[in-house]
Design an enzyme around this catalytic site. Structure first.
Site, PDB file in Angstrom:
ATOM      1  N   SER A   1      -4.442  -2.275   1.404  1.00 33.81           N
ATOM      2  CA  SER A   1      -3.801  -2.053   0.107  1.00 33.81           C
ATOM      3  C   SER A   1      -3.725  -3.408  -0.573  1.00 33.81           C
ATOM      4  O   SER A   1      -3.699  -4.448   0.095  1.00 33.81           O
ATOM      5  CB  SER A   1      -2.384  -1.490   0.285  1.00 33.81           C
ATOM      6  OG  SER A   1      -1.662  -1.539  -0.930  1.00 33.81           O
TER       7      SER A   1
ATOM      8  N   TYR B   1       6.440  -1.103   3.614  1.00 33.39           N
ATOM      9  CA  TYR B   1       5.034  -1.008   3.204  1.00 33.39           C
ATOM     10  C   TYR B   1       4.435  -2.398   3.026  1.00 33.39           C
ATOM     11  O   TYR B   1       3.327  -2.683   3.506  1.00 33.39           O
ATOM     12  CB  TYR B   1       4.922  -0.208   1.905  1.00 33.39           C
ATOM     13  CG  TYR B   1       3.520   0.241   1.578  1.00 33.39           C
ATOM     14  CD1 TYR B   1       2.953   1.324   2.235  1.00 33.39           C
ATOM     15  CD2 TYR B   1       2.765  -0.400   0.593  1.00 33.39           C
ATOM     16  CE1 TYR B   1       1.676   1.758   1.926  1.00 33.39           C
ATOM     17  CE2 TYR B   1       1.491   0.025   0.276  1.00 33.39           C
ATOM     18  CZ  TYR B   1       0.942   1.105   0.953  1.00 33.39           C
ATOM     19  OH  TYR B   1      -0.337   1.524   0.647  1.00 33.39           O
TER      20      TYR B   1
ATOM     21  N   LYS C   1       1.435  -3.723   5.569  1.00 35.19           N
ATOM     22  CA  LYS C   1       0.122  -3.944   4.976  1.00 35.19           C
ATOM     23  C   LYS C   1      -0.302  -5.415   5.100  1.00 35.19           C
ATOM     24  O   LYS C   1      -1.478  -5.709   5.293  1.00 35.19           O
ATOM     25  CB  LYS C   1       0.122  -3.492   3.510  1.00 35.19           C
ATOM     26  CG  LYS C   1       0.221  -1.979   3.350  1.00 35.19           C
ATOM     27  CD  LYS C   1      -0.919  -1.254   4.059  1.00 35.19           C
ATOM     28  CE  LYS C   1      -0.913   0.236   3.818  1.00 35.19           C
ATOM     29  NZ  LYS C   1      -2.056   0.940   4.442  1.00 35.19           N
TER      30      LYS C   1
END
Length: 262
Positions: free
Chosen positions: A136, A149, A153
């Site tokens: 991402s 997140y 990531k």
């Protein structure tokens, strides 16, 4: 990297980017596409659409990943490309419950580790192989509104970089796909009406799959479906303090503390 004739595994292949990749790999002439997902009925639908095989897999369990690899090799032979695509999103900050941290760490980070452990020995012994990690832009920048997140990531990207620098001379290729918003269930929500600051520039999953095909052909480590991410990275590197000030403003907008300027 030529897709034609290759044996490929795609985790999280039932929906979104994973499904788009499975279909695109089939269009490119892959010899076998294995669709791995916890949602086995949807995985079978994708497999039927691309002429592949569906395997029920919980990527957060190393035993499941090893079984996936073993079944693929038994049916189709050596794995040429392993695409770790499965991922989840959990909003919140430092107060996110420990069990949620464990769950997102398992899916967004450890799954990449488990996949590498399972396939790299065979790839190195054969003198080549490819890992495609769907990360991402959050792994390169950050994620307003979600510490879990952002952290997972970043970790996934760090692992991809480490594998590339450590095993590149063993014939191992690695690509990390780092899109911003993509119009999938993660961004839109189950009912398709979820609001997000990323919607304005969001791509479709098929756009990401096309960028992946181009990136694999060039064997690029960073595949950026949103080209502007490269500019954000440049600004971050040139003046980290200024970049953080900008990210604080973006975070305020994303979390509803500040309205975007008209």
């Amino acid at each position: 990297m030529e897709i034609a004739g290759k044996t490929i595994i795609v985790t999280g292949g039932a929906h979104g980017i994973g499904r788009a990749l499975c279909l695109r790999f089939a269009d490119e002439g892959a010899a076998a596409v294995v669709v791995a997902d916890r949602e086995i009925d949807s995985a079978r639908e994708t497999a039927n659409a691309c002429g592949g095989l569906a395997v029920e897999t919980d990527v957060g369990r190393e035993a499941d990943i090893r079984q996936l690899v073993a079944e693929t090799e038994k049916r189709f032979g050596p794995i040429d490309l392993f695409c770790s695509n499965a991922g989840i999103f959990i909003p919140g900050g430092l107060d996110v419950p420990e069990e949620d941290w464990e769950r997102i760490l398992s899916v967004n980070f450890r799954a990449h580790l488990y996949a590498a452990r399972a396939v790299l020995p065979g790839m190195i012994a054969r003198g080549g192989g490819y890992l495609l990690q769907v990360v991402s832009a959050a792994g390169l920048l950050s994620q307003p509104g979600s510490a879990p997140y952002a952290v997972t990531k970043h970790a996934a990207l760090a692992l991809a970089e480490w594998i590339a620098m450590t095993h590149g001379d063993d014939g191992i290729k690695v690509s990390a796909v780092c899109p911003q918003g993509v119009r999938t269930r993660m961004l839109l929500g189950e009912d398709g009406d979820q609001e997000s600051f990323l919607l304005a520039g969001a791509l479709h999953a098929e756009d990401v799959a096309e960028a992946v095909i181009e990136g694999l052909a060039e064997e690029r480590f960073l595949i950026l479906p949103h080209p502007e991410v490269a500019e954000y990275m440049r600004r971050r590197g040139e003046d980290h303090e200024r970049w953080l000030r900008g990210m604080r403003k973006l975070n305020a907008i994303a979390t509803g503390k500040e309205q975007p300027s008209q």
